[in-house]
Scaffold this active site. Structure first.
Site, PDB file in Angstrom:
ATOM      1  N   ASP A  15       0.866  -1.176   0.000  1.00 48.13           N
ATOM      2  CA  ASP A  15       0.000   0.000   0.000  1.00 48.13           C
ATOM      3  C   ASP A  15       0.903   1.225   0.000  1.00 48.13           C
ATOM      4  OD1 ASP A  15      -1.809   2.038   0.410  1.00 48.13           O
ATOM      5  OD2 ASP A  15      -2.355   1.427   2.451  1.00 48.13           O
ATOM      6  N   LYS A  78       2.991  11.537  -4.117  1.00 48.19           N
ATOM      7  CA  LYS A  78       1.873  10.884  -4.799  1.00 48.19           C
ATOM      8  C   LYS A  78       0.894  11.898  -5.383  1.00 48.19           C
ATOM      9  CE  LYS A  78      -1.304   7.009  -3.974  1.00 48.19           C
ATOM     10  NZ  LYS A  78      -1.752   6.025  -2.960  1.00 48.19           N
TER      11      LYS A  78
END
Length: 432
Positions: A15, A78
């Protein structure tokens, strides 16, 4: 649930989050979560990278050293990777610069060698390489294949960007799985559910909110819709508290932290206060952390925090209602609501979900910070066993079969990127 797994398959789930990373590997009795942070030995790793020494560092040590080495620190990558320069929403707290280079958006950061321009993929590769190294130490062998989760709203460009980072980190084969689908995989291989029921998964992570709506019928899981907001997450709740306290420090105490590295200290303290307000009715900020001559404390109640956060809660509610509408369901047709991600610990989010779905069964039984990695590892195991057993997986006797059948038929919703060795040509495939 399958009780006896084969650990020799090296089934890895990662993750990769905006604020934290987590990883799981399948051992004999199921998913096992690997300690990633070198300072705390926690199983979650803050997605921070520091370049103030020859060897880049990751995790909590980077966060703690920001007061002295902020200009050498990069985070929130991100929210940058795979996006065009003019579509990136910058944060005033970022200690680095995002510039428009020939190859797209790049990051200008101070390093021990001086100022450098690095691609977002290079930054993320440091995190993924760190994770790979820890996994290999845990497993006792070299690893080459993993499932990495992505937000539900990821574009082709963001997926390709993550794939490049994984390749730079040394991963040869990477399969991508949307985060809410990974969470669904975890729940539907771990639990039994009533037939002909509708479920909603609310995944509130550090940087994104992802919503998954699905139906269980005839023992199969049918994905009806998933949606999300890549600029709505725990980080945005932190920013509300930061703005609140920064204003009081400036106007009441004449302390301007905007031009000093103490703003990073305030940001950390706001994260802690956010966490505390999930269990406390009131918390405080010590003024002497910013001005040694003051013994005052600035209070904030949970009620005040919830008032400040109301616009974010309404945005999240809009994403949820939009997802239900696209799934052609009504609110009262949702039988189960699953809370995923650290943000779902906030009482205001639990309250909002309960108000929307007053008659649903609300669950947060799998540890919310780990559930996405949990599901990714289970999916990695499914891929490994399917390949090894001639398209038959020991997980396929549950809802998993319907989930995968559905995924194979949804073009542009779920992509699985396979990275062969660098000497080969990269291809993108949907698994058969």
């Amino acid at each position: 649930m399958l009780k006896d797994f084969n650990p020799e398959f090296d089934a890895i789930g990662i993750d990769f989050g905006t604020t934290e990373c987590c990883t799981a590997v399948i051992r004999k009795h199921g998913p096992d979560f690997v300690a990633l942070d070198p300072t705390t030995s926690n199983r979650t790793l803050p997605s921070y990278v520091g370049f103030d020494e020859k060897e880049p560092k990751c995790g909590k040590i980077v966060v703690d050293r920001m007061r002295n080495h902020a200009n050498c620190t990069v985070y929130d990558t991100k929210r940058i990777m795979g996006r065009e320069f003019d579509k990136i929403v910058t944060d005033s707290l970022w200690p680095f610069n995002v510039i428009n280079a020939n190859s797209g958006a790049s990051i200008e950061v101070d390093t021990f060698e001086g100022k450098k321009i690095k691609s977002p993929e290079e930054i993320v590769a440091v995190l993924l390489a760190h994770i790979k190294s820890n996994l290999e130490s845990y497993q006792g062998r070299i690893l080459s294949e993993a499932v990495i989760t992505i937000p539900s709203g990821s574009t082709d460009e963001q997926i390709v960007s993550t794939a490049k980072a994984a390749e730079l980190a040394g991963w040869e084969t990477v399969h991508f799985l949307p985060e809410p689908i990974a969470a669904a995989f975890a729940y539907f291989t771990e639990k039994d559910f009533l037939n002909n029921c509708n479920i909603l998964i609310c995944d509130c992570g550090g940087g994104t909110v992802d919503i998954c709506v699905a139906k269980i019928s005839g023992g199969k899981f049918e994905l009806l819709n998933y949606d999300g907001d890549s600029y709505l997450g725990g980080r945005d709740f932190d920013k509300l508290l930061f703005n609140y306290f920064e204003t009081i420090l400036k106007h009441t105490y004449k302390i301007d932290i905007s031009k000093s590295n103490k703003k990073y200290l305030l940001n950390q303290m706001c994260q802690n206060i956010k966490h505390n307000l999930s269990t406390l009715a009131e918390d405080t900020l010590a003024v002497d952390s910013f001005e040694c001559d003051s013994n005052d404390f600035i209070p904030i109640t949970r009620e005040k925090f919830e008032i400040l956060a109301l616009p974010l809660i309404l945005k999240m509610k809009d994403v949820i209602l939009r997802s239900i509408s696209k799934a052609n369901l009504q609110k009262d047709q949702i039988n189960y609501v699953f809370q995923v991600g650290g943000g779902c610990r906030m009482p205001m989010i639990k309250k909002m979900l309960k108000e929307i779905f007053p008659n649903s069964n609300h669950q947060c039984s799998i540890y919310p910070d780990w559930v996405v990695a949990h599901g990714a590892a289970l999916y990695a195991y499914h891929l490994k066993t399917t390949k090894a057993n001639g398209n038959k997986s020991p997980l396929s006797n549950r809802a998993v079969t319907g989930l995968l059948d559905r995924l194979k038929g949804v073009k542009n919703m779920v992509k699985f990127q396979f990275l062969p060795p660098k000497s080969s040509t990269n291809t993108t495939n949907i698994p058969a």
